[in-house]
Design a protein around this motif. Sequence first.
Motif, mmCIF file in Angstrom:
data_model
loop_
_atom_site.group_PDB
_atom_site.id
_atom_site.type_symbol
_atom_site.label_atom_id
_atom_site.label_comp_id
_atom_site.label_asym_id
_atom_site.label_seq_id
_atom_site.Cartn_x
_atom_site.Cartn_y
_atom_site.Cartn_z
ATOM 1 N N LYS A 121 203.118 4.088 -121.173
ATOM 2 C CA LYS A 121 204.482 4.196 -120.750
ATOM 3 C C LYS A 121 204.800 3.936 -119.541
ATOM 4 N N TYR A 123 208.096 3.251 -116.202
ATOM 5 C CA TYR A 123 209.465 3.356 -116.079
ATOM 6 C C TYR A 123 209.884 2.032 -115.115
ATOM 7 N N LEU A 164 208.259 8.768 -113.576
ATOM 8 C CA LEU A 164 209.868 8.925 -113.320
ATOM 9 C C LEU A 164 210.561 9.064 -112.116
ATOM 10 N N SER A 186 212.648 3.688 -119.838
ATOM 11 C CA SER A 186 211.036 3.874 -120.110
ATOM 12 C C SER A 186 210.879 2.818 -121.222
ATOM 13 N N TYR A 187 209.440 2.216 -120.854
ATOM 14 C CA TYR A 187 208.974 1.064 -121.708
ATOM 15 C C TYR A 187 207.364 1.404 -122.289
ATOM 16 N N LYS A 188 207.348 1.149 -123.529
ATOM 17 C CA LYS A 188 205.821 0.912 -123.640
ATOM 18 C C LYS A 188 205.505 -0.228 -124.651
ATOM 19 N N ARG A 192 211.752 -1.182 -124.828
ATOM 20 C CA ARG A 192 212.265 -0.393 -124.160
ATOM 21 C C ARG A 192 212.446 0.842 -125.115
ATOM 22 N N GLU A 196 216.533 6.896 -119.272
ATOM 23 C CA GLU A 196 216.130 8.188 -118.736
ATOM 24 C C GLU A 196 217.342 8.752 -117.819
#
Length: 199
Positions: A121, A123, A164, A186-188, A192, A196
């Motif tokens: 994860k 940012y 963050l 936030s991205y994983k 997206r 945040e």
Amino acid sequence: MPFIEENDLLDLHKDIEKSQIINERLLDQIKYKNKDLKKIRVQRNIFAGVAITVLLAVFGIYSFYSGLRTSNNFRGQETLAEAIDSIDTFRNRIDNLKAQNEELSLVKEFYLAKKFIEKEKIYSVQVKSFVENNATLASESLTNTMFVKTNPFYAYSLGAFETLEEAQSFRKQLVQMGFNDAFVASYKDGKRLRIEPSN
């Protein structure tokens, strides 16, 4: 004419015979001496021939080894020049390999960062979104950028941060530069997760 007596004639014949014998002996001695002289001449000629042959052989061997030494020296100089050239060649190869290694390190870092971005994860600060895919913004030289599809828009984000707080600090800098609509998301796995909250 004068008269010779028999005794005198006999003595004269004896003297002639003695002289002939002496002559024959002298002729035999001359023959032996000539044979000896011929032997000496032959021996002298053989000795001179052998001496000349030995001298020629020594001169030939000396010339041969001198030529070898000269050619070896020349070869040694060629070998030295070749060695210097090969050392320069190896240095150039090493320099090229170092440059390639640095390039590979950069590529490796890029792929490690990309894998990190995809697996963890992260940012990022979204600065713009487009209705159409604007590929001109997604330059390969900008490795710290993301161009992600968020239905129905395409989002353009800058930075890839682990925390963050880092992303929010970067967002503040971008707002000060004039990107007032910038926000942290936030991205994983390249998608997206959520927007945040701003600080």
